[in-house]
Design an enzyme around this catalytic site. Structure first.
Site, PDB file in Angstrom:
ATOM      1  N   GLY A  14       0.659  -1.137  -0.122  1.00  0.00           N
ATOM      2  CA  GLY A  14       0.086   0.333  -0.359  1.00  0.00           C
ATOM      3  C   GLY A  14       0.694   1.205  -0.075  1.00  0.00           C
ATOM      4  O   GLY A  14       0.667   2.170   0.507  1.00  0.00           O
TER       5      GLY A  14
ATOM      6  N   ASN B 253       2.078   2.647  -2.515  1.00  0.00           N
ATOM      7  CA  ASN B 253       0.972   3.961  -2.868  1.00  0.00           C
ATOM      8  C   ASN B 253      -0.324   4.304  -2.813  1.00  0.00           C
ATOM      9  O   ASN B 253      -0.941   5.922  -3.308  1.00  0.00           O
ATOM     10  CB  ASN B 253       0.758   3.091  -5.106  1.00  0.00           C
ATOM     11  CG  ASN B 253       1.501   3.132  -5.804  1.00  0.00           C
ATOM     12  OD1 ASN B 253       2.383   3.564  -6.334  1.00  0.00           O
ATOM     13  ND2 ASN B 253       2.697   2.268  -5.817  1.00  0.00           N
TER      14      ASN B 253
ATOM     15  N   ILE C 207      -6.536  -9.677 -12.448  1.00  0.00           N
ATOM     16  CA  ILE C 207      -6.940  -9.299 -13.629  1.00  0.00           C
ATOM     17  C   ILE C 207      -8.599  -8.664 -13.107  1.00  0.00           C
ATOM     18  O   ILE C 207      -9.388  -9.845 -12.791  1.00  0.00           O
ATOM     19  CB  ILE C 207      -7.088 -10.815 -13.889  1.00  0.00           C
ATOM     20  CG1 ILE C 207      -5.239 -11.298 -14.478  1.00  0.00           C
ATOM     21  CG2 ILE C 207      -7.534 -10.508 -15.504  1.00  0.00           C
ATOM     22  CD1 ILE C 207      -5.084 -12.167 -15.344  1.00  0.00           C
TER      23      ILE C 207
ATOM     24  N   ASN D  74      -4.717   2.289 -13.626  1.00  0.00           N
ATOM     25  CA  ASN D  74      -3.904   1.494 -12.441  1.00  0.00           C
ATOM     26  C   ASN D  74      -2.274   1.534 -12.659  1.00  0.00           C
ATOM     27  O   ASN D  74      -1.859   2.519 -13.748  1.00  0.00           O
ATOM     28  CB  ASN D  74      -3.816   0.132 -13.350  1.00  0.00           C
ATOM     29  CG  ASN D  74      -2.980  -0.783 -12.628  1.00  0.00           C
ATOM     30  OD1 ASN D  74      -2.772  -1.362 -11.742  1.00  0.00           O
ATOM     31  ND2 ASN D  74      -2.250  -1.517 -13.545  1.00  0.00           N
TER      32      ASN D  74
ATOM     33  N   HIS E 293       1.496   0.851 -13.241  1.00  0.00           N
ATOM     34  CA  HIS E 293       2.368  -0.372 -13.363  1.00  0.00           C
ATOM     35  C   HIS E 293       3.650  -0.253 -13.404  1.00  0.00           C
ATOM     36  O   HIS E 293       4.450   1.237 -13.651  1.00  0.00           O
ATOM     37  CB  HIS E 293       2.147  -1.038 -13.923  1.00  0.00           C
ATOM     38  CG  HIS E 293       2.857  -2.189 -14.823  1.00  0.00           C
ATOM     39  ND1 HIS E 293       2.492  -3.879 -14.657  1.00  0.00           N
ATOM     40  CD2 HIS E 293       3.995  -2.785 -15.930  1.00  0.00           C
ATOM     41  CE1 HIS E 293       3.137  -3.929 -14.934  1.00  0.00           C
ATOM     42  NE2 HIS E 293       4.032  -3.527 -15.742  1.00  0.00           N
TER      43      HIS E 293
ATOM     44  N   ASP F 190      -2.981  -5.056 -17.107  1.00  0.00           N
ATOM     45  CA  ASP F 190      -2.044  -4.000 -17.504  1.00  0.00           C
ATOM     46  C   ASP F 190      -2.189  -2.794 -18.811  1.00  0.00           C
ATOM     47  O   ASP F 190      -1.687  -2.633 -19.469  1.00  0.00           O
ATOM     48  CB  ASP F 190      -0.667  -3.748 -16.988  1.00  0.00           C
ATOM     49  CG  ASP F 190      -0.337  -4.669 -16.149  1.00  0.00           C
ATOM     50  OD1 ASP F 190      -0.947  -4.153 -14.678  1.00  0.00           O
ATOM     51  OD2 ASP F 190       0.554  -5.701 -15.551  1.00  0.00           O
TER      52      ASP F 190
HETATM   53  C1  GAR Z   1       4.018  -1.289  -6.974  1.00  0.00           C
HETATM   54  O1  GAR Z   1       5.186  -1.218  -7.384  1.00  0.00           O
HETATM   55  C2  GAR Z   1       2.552  -1.363  -7.988  1.00  0.00           C
HETATM   56  O2  GAR Z   1       3.057  -0.220  -9.397  1.00  0.00           O
HETATM   57  C3  GAR Z   1       2.740  -2.832  -8.488  1.00  0.00           C
HETATM   58  O3  GAR Z   1       2.560  -3.046  -7.536  1.00  0.00           O
HETATM   59  C4  GAR Z   1       3.771  -2.527  -5.975  1.00  0.00           C
HETATM   60  C5  GAR Z   1       2.398  -2.733  -5.130  1.00  0.00           C
HETATM   61  O4  GAR Z   1       3.204  -1.346  -4.552  1.00  0.00           O
HETATM   62  N1  GAR Z   1       1.775  -3.516  -9.491  1.00  0.00           N
HETATM   63  C6  GAR Z   1       1.676  -4.243 -10.796  1.00  0.00           C
HETATM   64  O5  GAR Z   1       2.365  -4.293 -10.683  1.00  0.00           O
HETATM   65  C7  GAR Z   1       0.481  -4.121 -10.755  1.00  0.00           C
HETATM   66  N2  GAR Z   1       0.892  -5.000 -12.623  1.00  0.00           N
HETATM   67  P1  GAR Z   1       2.445  -1.015  -3.038  1.00  0.00           P
HETATM   68  O6  GAR Z   1       1.679  -1.699  -2.758  1.00  0.00           O
HETATM   69  O7  GAR Z   1       2.976  -0.706  -2.211  1.00  0.00           O
HETATM   70  O8  GAR Z   1       1.756   0.345  -3.795  1.00  0.00           O
END
Ligand code: GAR
Length: 223
Positions: free
Chosen positions: A15, A17, A95, A110, A112, A148
């Protein structure tokens, strides 16, 4: 009366982000506030960050739904209860189907950790290192059906060095994830995003910095 748009954030894990969006909201850097956080993992660390910020959290257990569509319909039901204007997938490792995308078409984003369309799916940073690219980065896009997939709103480019590991590259990219996701939210909140087919037009001042935006890596420092 608050002019802030209501955000619903979907997470599966750490979490960070989500936290960057909460921080940007609290600092007044975005005209948006997180009103609900939904997770498919009961003990996702991000749920705790939401709670300490007095944001409602909901765990929706995938095991209780036979089909992805049924799960997604439940997510939509909750998001609608909270009158969410914009949905953010933030490390939501499922997904998503049309059942979720359609009601929020062009209102679901989203993030990525790669320069899409390169390296979709899981372990994007490892994929980039194994491929041997000299630059990677991160992407915020509107969500369409597929992994994605969808029109790109904003990207940040991050150099890759010979001795990078998946961990070191992830860390470098994450710093920029935390910058561009709030930016994308603010573009949306200001009504500056227009989806035209695969392209997202961003209107208004300061949207683009094209002048010196040429990046070379590695660089031969000789004239
Ligand atoms: C982040 O790096 C995000 O970009 C990635 O998962 C991580 C979550 O981190 N998402 C993907 O790979 C989507 N395909 P977070 O929980 O600390 O935000």
């Amino acid at each position: 009366m608050s002019k802030k748009i209501k955000l619903g954030v979907l997470i599966s894990g750490r979490g960070s982000n989500l936290q960057s969006i909460i921080d940007a909201s609290k600092a007044g850097n975005i005209d948006a506030e997180v009103v609900v956080v939904i997770s498919d993992k009961k003990d996702a660390q991000g749920l705790e960050s939401a709670r300490v910020n007095n944001i409602d959290t909901i765990f929706i257990n995938p095991k209780e739904y036979k089909k992805r569509e049924e799960y997604d319909r439940k997510v939509v039901e909750e998001l609608k209860k909270y009158k969410v204007a914009l949905v953010l997938l933030a490390g939501f490792m499922r997904i998503v189907t049309s059942a979720l995308i359609e009601p929020f078409r062009d209102r679901i984003m989203n993030i990525h950790p790669a320069l899409l369309p390169s390296f979709p799916g899981i372990n994007a940073q490892r994929q980039a290192i194994e491929y041997g690219v000299k630059f990677s980065g991160c992407t915020v896009h509107f969500v369409e059906e597929g992994m994605d997939e969808g029109p790109i709103i904003i990207q940040a480019v991050v150099p890759v060095s010979d001795n990078d590991t998946a961990e070191s590259l992830s860390k470098r990219i994450l710093k920029y994830e935390h910058k561009i996701y709030p930016m994308a939210v603010q573009f949306f909140a200001e009504g500056r995003l227009k989806v035209e087919g695969r392209r997202v037009a961003v209107s208004g001042d300061g949207a683009y910095h094209l002048g010196e935006g040429i990046l070379i890596n590695p660089y031969l420092n000789r004239r």
